[in-house]
Scaffold this active site. Sequence first.
Site, PDB file in Angstrom:
ATOM      1  N   ARG A   1       1.290  -1.466   7.197  1.00 30.21           N
ATOM      2  CA  ARG A   1       1.611  -0.163   6.622  1.00 30.21           C
ATOM      3  C   ARG A   1       2.599   0.641   7.469  1.00 30.21           C
ATOM      4  NH1 ARG A   1      -2.737   3.108   3.641  1.00 30.21           N
ATOM      5  NH2 ARG A   1      -0.710   3.880   2.939  1.00 30.21           N
TER       6      ARG A   1
ATOM      7  N   GLU B   1      -0.692   9.466   1.619  1.00 23.78           N
ATOM      8  CA  GLU B   1      -1.474  10.362   2.489  1.00 23.78           C
ATOM      9  C   GLU B   1      -1.627   9.812   3.906  1.00 23.78           C
ATOM     10  OE1 GLU B   1      -5.850  10.441   1.986  1.00 23.78           O
ATOM     11  OE2 GLU B   1      -5.692  12.588   2.278  1.00 23.78           O
ATOM     12  N   ASP B   2      -1.698   8.488   4.022  1.00 22.92           N
ATOM     13  CA  ASP B   2      -2.000   7.915   5.338  1.00 22.92           C
ATOM     14  C   ASP B   2      -0.845   7.986   6.318  1.00 22.92           C
ATOM     15  OD1 ASP B   2      -4.629   7.214   4.683  1.00 22.92           O
ATOM     16  OD2 ASP B   2      -3.869   5.548   3.487  1.00 22.92           O
TER      17      ASP B   2
ATOM     18  N   CYS C   1      -5.403  10.179  -1.524  1.00 21.12           N
ATOM     19  CA  CYS C   1      -4.452   9.326  -0.796  1.00 21.12           C
ATOM     20  C   CYS C   1      -3.145   9.086  -1.527  1.00 21.12           C
ATOM     21  CB  CYS C   1      -5.101   8.018  -0.408  1.00 21.12           C
ATOM     22  SG  CYS C   1      -5.647   7.062  -1.776  1.00 21.12           S
TER      23      CYS C   1
ATOM     24  N   ARG D   1      -9.105   2.466  11.514  1.00 19.22           N
ATOM     25  CA  ARG D   1      -7.662   2.741  11.435  1.00 19.22           C
ATOM     26  C   ARG D   1      -7.181   3.767  12.468  1.00 19.22           C
ATOM     27  NH1 ARG D   1      -5.796   1.173   6.269  1.00 19.22           N
ATOM     28  NH2 ARG D   1      -6.836  -0.809   5.844  1.00 19.22           N
TER      29      ARG D   1
ATOM     30  N   ASP E   1       0.807  -1.221   0.000  1.00 13.41           N
ATOM     31  CA  ASP E   1       0.000   0.000   0.000  1.00 13.41           C
ATOM     32  C   ASP E   1       0.845   1.278   0.000  1.00 13.41           C
ATOM     33  OD1 ASP E   1      -2.826  -0.783   0.030  1.00 13.41           O
ATOM     34  OD2 ASP E   1      -2.320  -1.819   1.892  1.00 13.41           O
TER      35      ASP E   1
ATOM     36  N   HIS F   1     -11.957   5.365   5.464  1.00  7.03           N
ATOM     37  CA  HIS F   1     -11.488   6.563   6.175  1.00  7.03           C
ATOM     38  C   HIS F   1     -12.544   7.662   6.142  1.00  7.03           C
ATOM     39  CE1 HIS F   1      -7.187   5.259   4.925  1.00  7.03           C
ATOM     40  NE2 HIS F   1      -7.242   5.160   6.242  1.00  7.03           N
TER      41      HIS F   1
HETATM   42  C1  CIR Z   1      -5.455   0.555   2.834  1.00  6.75           C
HETATM   43  O1  CIR Z   1      -6.376  -0.215   3.126  1.00  6.75           O
HETATM   44  O2  CIR Z   1      -4.758   1.079   3.687  1.00  6.75           O
HETATM   45  C2  CIR Z   1      -5.158   0.782   1.369  1.00  6.75           C
HETATM   46  N1  CIR Z   1      -5.487  -0.381   0.621  1.00  6.75           N
HETATM   47  C3  CIR Z   1      -5.916   1.961   0.842  1.00  6.75           C
HETATM   48  C4  CIR Z   1      -5.528   3.248   1.477  1.00  6.75           C
HETATM   49  C5  CIR Z   1      -6.244   4.423   0.895  1.00  6.75           C
HETATM   50  N2  CIR Z   1      -5.902   5.595   1.599  1.00  6.75           N
HETATM   51  C6  CIR Z   1      -6.643   6.692   1.649  1.00  6.75           C
HETATM   52  O3  CIR Z   1      -7.718   6.732   1.079  1.00  6.75           O
HETATM   53  N3  CIR Z   1      -6.204   7.720   2.351  1.00  6.75           N
END
Ligand code: CIR
Length: 270
Positions: A100, A80-81, A262, A145, A75, A175
């Site tokens: 992650r 962004e995360d 993201c 999360r 990922d 999210h």
């Molecule tokens: C996740 O589940 O963490 C990733 N497959 C997708 C993350 C998407 N992030 C976001 O929209 N900020």
Amino acid sequence: MRDTSNAPTPLPKGKLLLIALTREVSSTIDRCELTHVAREPIDLPLARRQHRAYEACLEARGCTIERLEELDLPDAVFVEDTALVLGELAIITRPGALSRRAETPTVAAALALHRRLGRIEPPGTLDGGDVLAVDRTLYVGRSGRSNDDGIDQLRALVEPLGYRVRPVEVRGCLHLKSAVTQVGDRSLLIHRAWTDGRGFEGLDLIDVAAGEEAGANALRIGGAVLYPSAFPRTRQRLADRGFQIVPVEISELAKAEGGVTCCSLIVPAR
Ligand code: CIR
């Protein structure tokens, strides 16, 4: 109501205003985390072409792209995360998904060149996708999360700087920013089945069109709104209100539950 704040603005010429941190789509993206979408094969070359086109849109809106090193983590493209970038500091998150957490050191190294760093520490968890910043209010999704400890740590870091932290309930999606994003100074695009709109008093809420549930994730950048081409009715709704829409095709990233916010971390230059 037409949001005139979003009238097209001329792009800056020759002046660095925004940096966008991005990262190549990992060759292992087919092993990505999934929460509410059924797993489908992801066409890696196509995902990479779509990601390049997304970067090109950011460049066209005045961003300078800084690509982080490629990682063998499924990922890792969803940068962004891993952080929250504010004017005064950048907060390195502690992503809610264990798989992650190894993404953050390279982001911290890159952001340290631009901002003082704060960090979310155990047992807190926070994903950047859960933080919607509108002026000096940070709306934070209480999601699978991001936990209360992470939200409390965020509050302790930013309240002394004059920000307010407002927890928001989300359900049925990944999210907060799957459910609501900012499209104009005072306008949010929202899917109310995933967050009911309480807490956003004083802001204009624009609903996604029926049948376009995943259409609330838009990226406001350089006077325009980057928006997935998969949601034509919501796109028309935004255009009718005067927003300048830049369509992007992100079908392969969407299979990994990725949206347009993201895939970048926007760092306003100081
Ligand atoms: C996740 O589940 O963490 C990733 N497959 C997708 C993350 C998407 N992030 C976001 O929209 N900020």
